[in-house]
Design a protein around this motif. Sequence first.
Motif, PDB file in Angstrom:
ATOM      1  N   GLU A 216      -9.533  -0.153  11.703  1.00 47.08           N
ATOM      2  CA  GLU A 216      -9.263  -1.353  12.490  1.00 47.08           C
ATOM      3  C   GLU A 216      -9.416  -2.616  11.649  1.00 47.08           C
ATOM      4  O   GLU A 216      -8.638  -3.564  11.787  1.00 47.08           O
ATOM      5  CB  GLU A 216     -10.204  -1.403  13.699  1.00 47.08           C
ATOM      6  N   ARG A 217     -10.422  -2.615  10.752  1.00 47.88           N
ATOM      7  CA  ARG A 217     -10.644  -3.799   9.917  1.00 47.88           C
ATOM      8  C   ARG A 217      -9.496  -4.003   8.936  1.00 47.88           C
ATOM      9  O   ARG A 217      -8.996  -5.122   8.771  1.00 47.88           O
ATOM     10  CB  ARG A 217     -11.974  -3.670   9.153  1.00 47.88           C
ATOM     11  N   PHE A 218      -9.035  -2.931   8.289  1.00 54.14           N
ATOM     12  CA  PHE A 218      -7.930  -3.078   7.337  1.00 54.14           C
ATOM     13  C   PHE A 218      -6.605  -3.335   8.055  1.00 54.14           C
ATOM     14  O   PHE A 218      -5.705  -3.962   7.482  1.00 54.14           O
ATOM     15  CB  PHE A 218      -7.820  -1.839   6.439  1.00 54.14           C
ATOM     16  N   ALA A 219      -6.480  -2.854   9.299  1.00 52.07           N
ATOM     17  CA  ALA A 219      -5.261  -3.109  10.063  1.00 52.07           C
ATOM     18  C   ALA A 219      -5.092  -4.594  10.374  1.00 52.07           C
ATOM     19  O   ALA A 219      -3.978  -5.061  10.653  1.00 52.07           O
ATOM     20  CB  ALA A 219      -5.278  -2.289  11.351  1.00 52.07           C
ATOM     21  N   LYS A 220      -6.194  -5.349  10.322  1.00 49.30           N
ATOM     22  CA  LYS A 220      -6.144  -6.790  10.583  1.00 49.30           C
ATOM     23  C   LYS A 220      -5.626  -7.589   9.388  1.00 49.30           C
ATOM     24  O   LYS A 220      -5.315  -8.776   9.526  1.00 49.30           O
ATOM     25  CB  LYS A 220      -7.539  -7.312  10.963  1.00 49.30           C
ATOM     26  N   VAL A 221      -5.561  -6.957   8.211  1.00 51.29           N
ATOM     27  CA  VAL A 221      -5.066  -7.654   7.013  1.00 51.29           C
ATOM     28  C   VAL A 221      -3.560  -7.869   7.165  1.00 51.29           C
ATOM     29  O   VAL A 221      -2.787  -6.907   7.242  1.00 51.29           O
ATOM     30  CB  VAL A 221      -5.366  -6.851   5.731  1.00 51.29           C
ATOM     31  N   GLU A 222      -3.136  -9.129   7.238  1.00 53.04           N
ATOM     32  CA  GLU A 222      -1.712  -9.429   7.388  1.00 53.04           C
ATOM     33  C   GLU A 222      -0.972  -9.063   6.106  1.00 53.04           C
ATOM     34  O   GLU A 222      -1.377  -9.461   5.011  1.00 53.04           O
ATOM     35  CB  GLU A 222      -1.513 -10.922   7.700  1.00 53.04           C
ATOM     36  N   GLN A 223       0.118  -8.305   6.258  1.00 55.05           N
ATOM     37  CA  GLN A 223       0.821  -7.787   5.085  1.00 55.05           C
ATOM     38  C   GLN A 223       2.292  -8.195   5.087  1.00 55.05           C
ATOM     39  O   GLN A 223       2.911  -8.312   6.142  1.00 55.05           O
ATOM     40  CB  GLN A 223       0.730  -6.259   5.044  1.00 55.05           C
ATOM     41  N   ARG A 224       2.833  -8.371   3.883  1.00 56.29           N
ATOM     42  CA  ARG A 224       4.265  -8.636   3.727  1.00 56.29           C
ATOM     43  C   ARG A 224       5.037  -7.326   3.864  1.00 56.29           C
ATOM     44  O   ARG A 224       4.590  -6.286   3.375  1.00 56.29           O
ATOM     45  CB  ARG A 224       4.550  -9.251   2.350  1.00 56.29           C
ATOM     46  N   LYS A 225       6.188  -7.402   4.502  1.00 52.84           N
ATOM     47  CA  LYS A 225       7.038  -6.226   4.647  1.00 52.84           C
ATOM     48  C   LYS A 225       7.965  -6.136   3.436  1.00 52.84           C
ATOM     49  O   LYS A 225       9.021  -6.768   3.395  1.00 52.84           O
ATOM     50  CB  LYS A 225       7.859  -6.310   5.943  1.00 52.84           C
ATOM     51  N   GLU A 226       7.559  -5.432   2.436  1.00 49.68           N
ATOM     52  CA  GLU A 226       8.379  -5.262   1.238  1.00 49.68           C
ATOM     53  C   GLU A 226       8.056  -3.927   0.574  1.00 49.68           C
ATOM     54  O   GLU A 226       7.002  -3.333   0.822  1.00 49.68           O
ATOM     55  CB  GLU A 226       8.133  -6.409   0.251  1.00 49.68           C
ATOM     56  N   SER A 227       8.982  -3.471  -0.246  1.00 48.43           N
ATOM     57  CA  SER A 227       8.791  -2.209  -0.963  1.00 48.43           C
ATOM     58  C   SER A 227       8.240  -2.488  -2.350  1.00 48.43           C
ATOM     59  O   SER A 227       8.692  -3.415  -3.035  1.00 48.43           O
ATOM     60  CB  SER A 227      10.121  -1.456  -1.081  1.00 48.43           C
ATOM     61  N   LYS A 228       7.262  -1.712  -2.744  1.00 49.66           N
ATOM     62  CA  LYS A 228       6.696  -1.831  -4.084  1.00 49.66           C
ATOM     63  C   LYS A 228       6.657  -0.445  -4.727  1.00 49.66           C
ATOM     64  O   LYS A 228       6.646   0.582  -4.039  1.00 49.66           O
ATOM     65  CB  LYS A 228       5.291  -2.422  -4.035  1.00 49.66           C
ATOM     66  N   VAL A 229       6.625  -0.446  -6.027  1.00 46.60           N
ATOM     67  CA  VAL A 229       6.518   0.811  -6.764  1.00 46.60           C
ATOM     68  C   VAL A 229       5.129   1.398  -6.534  1.00 46.60           C
ATOM     69  O   VAL A 229       4.115   0.720  -6.732  1.00 46.60           O
ATOM     70  CB  VAL A 229       6.753   0.585  -8.275  1.00 46.60           C
ATOM     71  N   GLU A 406      -0.809  -0.005 -22.088  1.00 44.85           N
ATOM     72  CA  GLU A 406      -0.088  -0.739 -21.050  1.00 44.85           C
ATOM     73  C   GLU A 406       1.417  -0.780 -21.328  1.00 44.85           C
ATOM     74  O   GLU A 406       2.227  -0.732 -20.395  1.00 44.85           O
ATOM     75  CB  GLU A 406      -0.659  -2.149 -20.917  1.00 44.85           C
ATOM     76  N   ASN A 407       1.811  -0.849 -22.610  1.00 53.93           N
ATOM     77  CA  ASN A 407       3.231  -0.843 -22.944  1.00 53.93           C
ATOM     78  C   ASN A 407       3.887   0.477 -22.554  1.00 53.93           C
ATOM     79  O   ASN A 407       5.030   0.503 -22.080  1.00 53.93           O
ATOM     80  CB  ASN A 407       3.432  -1.106 -24.442  1.00 53.93           C
ATOM     81  N   ARG A 408       3.187   1.572 -22.743  1.00 53.99           N
ATOM     82  CA  ARG A 408       3.726   2.880 -22.350  1.00 53.99           C
ATOM     83  C   ARG A 408       3.870   2.971 -20.833  1.00 53.99           C
ATOM     84  O   ARG A 408       4.839   3.516 -20.322  1.00 53.99           O
ATOM     85  CB  ARG A 408       2.821   4.008 -22.854  1.00 53.99           C
ATOM     86  N   ILE A 409       2.900   2.392 -20.126  1.00 54.76           N
ATOM     87  CA  ILE A 409       2.984   2.392 -18.662  1.00 54.76           C
ATOM     88  C   ILE A 409       4.130   1.493 -18.197  1.00 54.76           C
ATOM     89  O   ILE A 409       4.853   1.828 -17.247  1.00 54.76           O
ATOM     90  CB  ILE A 409       1.648   1.935 -18.041  1.00 54.76           C
ATOM     91  N   LYS A 410       4.350   0.374 -18.889  1.00 51.96           N
ATOM     92  CA  LYS A 410       5.441  -0.534 -18.524  1.00 51.96           C
ATOM     93  C   LYS A 410       6.803   0.147 -18.665  1.00 51.96           C
ATOM     94  O   LYS A 410       7.724  -0.116 -17.870  1.00 51.96           O
ATOM     95  CB  LYS A 410       5.388  -1.802 -19.387  1.00 51.96           C
ATOM     96  N   LEU A 411       6.944   1.008 -19.675  1.00 51.33           N
ATOM     97  CA  LEU A 411       8.201   1.752 -19.829  1.00 51.33           C
ATOM     98  C   LEU A 411       8.423   2.678 -18.629  1.00 51.33           C
ATOM     99  O   LEU A 411       9.540   2.808 -18.127  1.00 51.33           O
ATOM    100  CB  LEU A 411       8.177   2.567 -21.129  1.00 51.33           C
ATOM    101  N   MET A 412       7.351   3.319 -18.179  1.00 52.00           N
ATOM    102  CA  MET A 412       7.443   4.170 -16.999  1.00 52.00           C
ATOM    103  C   MET A 412       7.798   3.334 -15.765  1.00 52.00           C
ATOM    104  O   MET A 412       8.617   3.742 -14.937  1.00 52.00           O
ATOM    105  CB  MET A 412       6.110   4.903 -16.783  1.00 52.00           C
ATOM    106  N   LEU A 413       7.194   2.139 -15.661  1.00 50.02           N
ATOM    107  CA  LEU A 413       7.454   1.270 -14.510  1.00 50.02           C
ATOM    108  C   LEU A 413       8.890   0.748 -14.494  1.00 50.02           C
ATOM    109  O   LEU A 413       9.465   0.526 -13.417  1.00 50.02           O
ATOM    110  CB  LEU A 413       6.479   0.087 -14.508  1.00 50.02           C
ATOM    111  N   ALA A 414       9.485   0.557 -15.676  1.00 48.57           N
ATOM    112  CA  ALA A 414      10.881   0.109 -15.736  1.00 48.57           C
ATOM    113  C   ALA A 414      11.794   1.138 -15.073  1.00 48.57           C
ATOM    114  O   ALA A 414      12.681   0.796 -14.282  1.00 48.57           O
ATOM    115  CB  ALA A 414      11.298  -0.118 -17.185  1.00 48.57           C
TER     116      ALA A 414
END
Length: 428
Positions: A216-229, A406-414
Amino acid sequence: MTENTKNETADFREDYPKFKPEMKYTHKILVPDMLPVHFGIIVNLLKKDGWDIEVLHNSTRAVIDEGLKHVHNDTCFPALCVTGQFIDALKSGKYDVEHTAVMISQSGGGCRASNYIPLIRKALKAEFPKVPVISLNFAGLEKDSGFPMNAKTLFKLAFAIFYGDTIMSLYNQTKPYEVKSGSADEAREKCVKIVGDAFDRGGYRKYKKIIRLMLERFAKVEQRKESKVKVGIVGEIYVKYSPLGNSHLEEFLLSEGCEPVVPALMDFVMYCAVNNVNDAKYYNKKSFATLLFHIVYKYLHRVQVKIIKLTEKYGFEPLHDFEHLRRCADKVINQGVKMGEGWLIPAEMAALAETGTDNIVCAQPFGCLPNHIAGKGTIRTLKAMYEYENIVAIDYDPSATKVNQENRIKLMLATARENLQAAEKEQK
């Protein structure tokens, strides 16, 4: 082994300082940081039982350097981090080393982690010879320096882990989407207080009520409706969770606009319990402990299933059902493969893919051969099973730089962002 070596080994065993029951009232106990929320809850409940315990948060390069100075360079990276964190803290001047002890957990399995105690003792003997090392384990190890455990404490620890897992999961599902900056952090702090109050009142086993309050407490956190990786994090237990061990991986993923998906610590607890049951099935190792672990597992799984149903009711993505993880493992590798994190790693990667988290960081620490085999060694099979599985194995060791990781992770994120965009176009 020569006679002199035998004598030296015997002398060392007799030499190390042992943690005695009366030290509970005179010593501060330091524990390494692995899961900030979980360990915070556990430390608070142990403090209520009269223990003076502190979780260490020192995570500078000095910690790694101290580890390199005091641990053999063939030892696994988690052992180096833990030892370095202890030595660095004791050198800080914040603690009375005459009245300080350190504590580390031991799984008792086929892993170098079961041998951390002698490594840490040897390191401490060089500079802090009066600091005792305490073992927290359920396998009967280090009986003369083990942390005293009883059924009540075990119950408390189990529920602390369930609550910590829930808070971690809900936070990661809300933090990337929060409209008001810091609102997810406020919800997390409130939930930690809810758990603390429940332990204070002795009602910590009313888990349905406590979980409902957190949802219930986390459900009160207002969130943006968008898709993220969404990016799953799997691997060796220490580097999977520890900010020091994985170069603050969760923070990095959040800064990249991703949603981290971190499997539950309770999965590892149940993995250890199930492995003891499987020993009877695969290796004919039957004992009274087999029945005991079977009962413990059944109880933990029953609680987990009820928490999953509550989580789904409030519209959040639940943590994995452990029986589903076992079925996922059977698609990739036999459950008899239990060294280190063994079959649990490919099981988590398969389960993540089946619940929409195709992008995965597999954290691989230096010196952990079972982890490399069960983790990196199964990636090809998993990619063949799941069309969009996007896995990157990241090595964590003293010489690896955060920038390269972090660079290797960024390649995966691309690749992950391209896949997300293609999926959104397809839906439209």
